[in-house]
Design a protein around this motif. Structure first.
Motif, PDB file in Angstrom:
ATOM      1  N   VAL A  13      50.657  31.021  34.962  1.00  0.00           N
ATOM      2  CA  VAL A  13      49.372  30.312  34.854  1.00  0.00           C
ATOM      3  C   VAL A  13      48.982  29.675  36.188  1.00  0.00           C
ATOM      4  O   VAL A  13      48.145  28.767  36.231  1.00  0.00           O
ATOM      5  N   LEU A  14      49.535  30.168  37.290  1.00  0.00           N
ATOM      6  CA  LEU A  14      49.276  29.560  38.589  1.00  0.00           C
ATOM      7  C   LEU A  14      47.995  30.042  39.242  1.00  0.00           C
ATOM      8  O   LEU A  14      47.588  29.499  40.278  1.00  0.00           O
ATOM      9  N   CYS A  15      47.339  31.071  38.683  1.00  0.00           N
ATOM     10  CA  CYS A  15      46.029  31.505  39.186  1.00  0.00           C
ATOM     11  C   CYS A  15      45.303  32.212  38.052  1.00  0.00           C
ATOM     12  O   CYS A  15      45.884  32.458  36.986  1.00  0.00           O
ATOM     13  N   GLU A 128      37.476  22.679  44.402  1.00  0.00           N
ATOM     14  CA  GLU A 128      37.315  23.574  43.256  1.00  0.00           C
ATOM     15  C   GLU A 128      36.509  22.901  42.145  1.00  0.00           C
ATOM     16  O   GLU A 128      35.701  23.553  41.475  1.00  0.00           O
ATOM     17  N   HIS A 129      36.732  21.610  41.948  1.00  0.00           N
ATOM     18  CA  HIS A 129      35.988  20.896  40.915  1.00  0.00           C
ATOM     19  C   HIS A 129      34.486  20.974  41.175  1.00  0.00           C
ATOM     20  O   HIS A 129      33.695  21.281  40.272  1.00  0.00           O
ATOM     21  N   THR A 130      34.080  20.725  42.404  1.00  0.00           N
ATOM     22  CA  THR A 130      32.647  20.723  42.698  1.00  0.00           C
ATOM     23  C   THR A 130      32.055  22.132  42.710  1.00  0.00           C
ATOM     24  O   THR A 130      30.920  22.333  42.273  1.00  0.00           O
ATOM     25  N   VAL A 131      32.807  23.133  43.189  1.00  0.00           N
ATOM     26  CA  VAL A 131      32.248  24.489  43.167  1.00  0.00           C
ATOM     27  C   VAL A 131      32.107  24.986  41.735  1.00  0.00           C
ATOM     28  O   VAL A 131      31.145  25.712  41.398  1.00  0.00           O
ATOM     29  N   LEU A 132      33.028  24.584  40.847  1.00  0.00           N
ATOM     30  CA  LEU A 132      32.920  24.972  39.447  1.00  0.00           C
ATOM     31  C   LEU A 132      31.732  24.291  38.772  1.00  0.00           C
ATOM     32  O   LEU A 132      31.050  24.901  37.944  1.00  0.00           O
ATOM     33  N   ASN A 164      44.093  34.954  44.519  1.00  0.00           N
ATOM     34  CA  ASN A 164      44.382  35.803  43.363  1.00  0.00           C
ATOM     35  C   ASN A 164      44.512  37.245  43.839  1.00  0.00           C
ATOM     36  O   ASN A 164      43.507  37.950  43.971  1.00  0.00           O
ATOM     37  N   PRO A 165      45.713  37.700  44.119  1.00  0.00           N
ATOM     38  CA  PRO A 165      45.892  39.063  44.639  1.00  0.00           C
ATOM     39  C   PRO A 165      45.349  40.151  43.712  1.00  0.00           C
ATOM     40  O   PRO A 165      44.998  41.240  44.179  1.00  0.00           O
ATOM     41  N   ILE A 166      45.285  39.884  42.394  1.00  0.00           N
ATOM     42  CA  ILE A 166      44.821  40.918  41.464  1.00  0.00           C
ATOM     43  C   ILE A 166      43.338  41.193  41.631  1.00  0.00           C
ATOM     44  O   ILE A 166      42.889  42.334  41.450  1.00  0.00           O
ATOM     45  N   CYS A 167      42.542  40.198  41.999  1.00  0.00           N
ATOM     46  CA  CYS A 167      41.114  40.462  42.205  1.00  0.00           C
ATOM     47  C   CYS A 167      40.915  41.381  43.405  1.00  0.00           C
ATOM     48  O   CYS A 167      39.954  42.150  43.460  1.00  0.00           O
ATOM     49  N   ALA A 168      41.850  41.330  44.378  1.00  0.00           N
ATOM     50  CA  ALA A 168      41.776  42.254  45.504  1.00  0.00           C
ATOM     51  C   ALA A 168      41.926  43.691  45.021  1.00  0.00           C
ATOM     52  O   ALA A 168      41.225  44.606  45.480  1.00  0.00           O
ATOM     53  N   ARG A 169      42.825  43.913  44.071  1.00  0.00           N
ATOM     54  CA  ARG A 169      43.012  45.267  43.540  1.00  0.00           C
ATOM     55  C   ARG A 169      41.739  45.766  42.869  1.00  0.00           C
ATOM     56  O   ARG A 169      41.388  46.951  42.989  1.00  0.00           O
ATOM     57  N   THR A 286      40.782  29.892  41.373  1.00  0.00           N
ATOM     58  CA  THR A 286      41.221  28.506  41.393  1.00  0.00           C
ATOM     59  C   THR A 286      42.737  28.383  41.460  1.00  0.00           C
ATOM     60  O   THR A 286      43.474  29.340  41.197  1.00  0.00           O
ATOM     61  N   VAL A 287      43.193  27.172  41.788  1.00  0.00           N
ATOM     62  CA  VAL A 287      44.611  26.849  41.718  1.00  0.00           C
ATOM     63  C   VAL A 287      44.929  26.579  40.250  1.00  0.00           C
ATOM     64  O   VAL A 287      44.708  25.504  39.735  1.00  0.00           O
TER      65      VAL A 287
END
Length: 543
Positions: A13-15, A128-132, A164-169, A286-287
């Motif tokens: 659950v780290l990303c 992250e709070h403000t961008v969300l 998030n390395p998976i979004c790169a894929r 996000t973190v």
């Protein structure tokens, strides 16, 4: 609705990737992370460290109180009594790390609802709070990693690939089948996406909103005039906007990094507007998997803002899995009570140090892709007798004679924030040479957990200081030289590493290094009350 296809799996659950994960024995009371053969996501450096952290030899397993700088072990009962006794006549604020499941957040809020002397804040990285909040206001759809693969163009703000390395894929899967897919990288620190982008936007430190506005205008989105920069076009932004103008399903991927001095709320709004105008959506990296859920529930259930919570002198703070000094780059001073799984800068000064469960030990619900409630099973049961964040609040509340209100339903996390009042401090100047902090794939958040990973320690005896070759040679800094990085009264050692994508007079450290954040400490702006951090001027000396 919960996604029944993902129910019951142990996950990292780290990303936002929520990769399936399992741990196997690596010796007595030692564990190693592995990914299940049924999951195709893989295993990143953060997930690979999680297994060993669950059985880390420095794990905090019992409460302690600090007397004359020395920690003394105390019982759980004594810890509860002492905390309530020493907070008598003042209000408690529970600062709860946002990695916890939704059920724990709802439990905390329900206890505080019937406890006038207590309040709560679900803590997300301030940027992250403000961008969300801005993303929520835009009304844009949120995209999962799988949905990203069906986009016909990408705008990547910040180093989302490290987040998030998976979004790169997902991006590369699209590029593999459609070689002319536009990939635009907007990042002053020239992170990982800059190496692969078809269009890299030139952007000054603290001016990503201005560059984003220029891209959006050329791409055909409606842009407020006050967002556009001074007269004079940014050719690289214009070219990037032109490349995105024909997109029918644009994926905008955002990573809001620490200390950029950006108006992240307006970046989130404009990024969402552009994505919606182009038939696509947002993927905010996000973190932690539950950052968006924490933002929504904090607003819906009456939680305090972080700046408000930590600046109120009438309250006493109890940090539950949240490393305040590490996240904000602060050092020195005192802190009332800090619960942590592993030692961190906040536990080093706290009057009370408490044990607590950590990611990998929780079962509960998480918000994936902004619209799916996913049940996650733990990798391991926590050590016997170690409370979770919500259990700490429950124990203190019961000892104070408080009864719990009925918790809200987990579906509350699906409701978007309808309004936001979180101004962000803006960069007042552009220092030179400037220090930027950026995401690093091997580091997590402010390093509260990843700083204890053996892989991270072995891979980086000294942290990398990314620097452009031309600028380094101007300063007579050789590639791989050991450098002292100094900002104000704080300094740290790093190893210079030439980075071809960097071409300005600035250097980059990982935001996942607690020492790096001390070089760029957060502040609360007097005029707006906003919490932020901005790039600082640094002195570089070869050691």
């Amino acid at each position: 609705m919960a996604d029944s296809g993902q129910n019951g799996s142990p996950r990292c659950v780290l990303c936002p990737a929520a990769c399936e994960l399992q741990v196997v024995s690596a010796g007595p009371d030692r564990w190693r992370s592995e990914f299940p053969l049924t999951d195709e996501a893989g295993l990143c450096p953060r997930g690979s460290a999680l297994g060993e952290l669950l059985g880390h030899p420095q794990r905090i397993l019992s409460p302690a109180s600090r007397d004359n700088g020395q920690l003394k072990a105390i019982s759980m009962a004594d810890a509860l009594g002492a905390i309530l006794a020493q907070s008598a006549g003042r209000k408690l604020v529970f600062l709860v790390d946002a990695h916890v499941p939704i059920e724990q957040m709802l439990e905390v809020a329900a206890w505080c609802a019937n406890w006038p002397e207590a309040s709560f804040c679900f803590v997300v990285e301030p940027a992250e709070h403000t961008v969300l909040l801005g993303a929520e206001e835009s009304g844009a759809d949120y995209l999962t990693d799988d949905q990203l693969a069906h986009c016909d163009g990408f705008l990547i703000i910040g180093d989302a690939f490290a987040a998030n390395p998976i979004c790169a894929r997902s991006v590369f899967d699209r590029r593999k089948t459609q070689s002319k897919t536009a990939i635009v990288a907007l990042d002053a620190a020239a992170g990982t996406p800059a190496k692969f982008a078809t269009h890299r936007v030139d952007v000054a430190v603290g001016r990503q909103l201005e560059a984003l506005a220029a891209i959006a205008k050329v791409a055909g989105a409606k842009v407020d005039a006050d967002l556009l920069g001074p007269a004079g076009e940014n050719p690289s932004a214009a070219a990037a906007g032109g490349a995105l103008a024909t997109c029918k399903r644009l994926g905008v991927i955002v990573s809001a990094e620490y200390g950029r001095g950006e108006d992240w709320r307006r970046i989130g709004q404009l990024a969402g507007t552009l994505a919606a105008d182009k038939g696509g959506g947002l993927a905010v990296q996000t973190v932690g998997l539950n950052a968006l859920a924490a933002v929504r529930l904090n607003a819906a259930l009456g939680g305090a803002g972080l700046a408000e919570a930590i600046s109120d002198d009438s309250t006493i703070s109890v940090a539950l899995g949240y490393d305040q000094l590490g996240m904000l780059g602060w050092r020195g001073g005192g802190f009332f009570a800090a619960a942590a799984a592993l030692p961190n800068p906040t536990t080093e000064v706290a009057r009370f140090v408490l044990p607590i469960t950590m990611p990998g030990e929780w079962a509960g619900t998480y918000l994936a892709g902004g619209s799916k409630l996913v049940h996650v099973e733990p990798l391991l049961a926590p050590p016997i007798g170690i409370p979770s964040p919500s259990e700490w609040v429950a124990a203190l509340a019961r000892q104070a004679g408080v009864s719990q209100a009925k918790p809200a339903d987990v579906s509350a996390a699906l409701q978007r924030v309808t309004s936001a009042s979180a101004p962000a401090p803006l960069l007042g100047h552009s220092p030179s040479p400037a220090l930027l902090l950026a995401r690093r794939a091997g580091h997590h958040g402010c390093g509260m957990w990843s700083a204890h990973g053996s892989w991270q320690a072995a891979a980086e005896e000294l942290p990398d200081l990314r620097i452009g070759a031309d600028y380094a040679q101007k300063l007579k800094i050789a590639n791989l030289a050991v450098v002292t990085v100094r900002a104000g009264k704080q300094e740290m050692l790093a190893r210079a590493r030439y980075t071809p994508e960097l071409d300005g007079e600035y250097v980059v450290l990982s935001e996942g290094l607690p020492d790096a954040r001390t070089l760029m400490q957060s502040f609360i702006e007097d005029e707006t009350g906003a919490l932020g951090a901005e790039p600082v001027a640094v002195d570089l000396r070869v050691s």
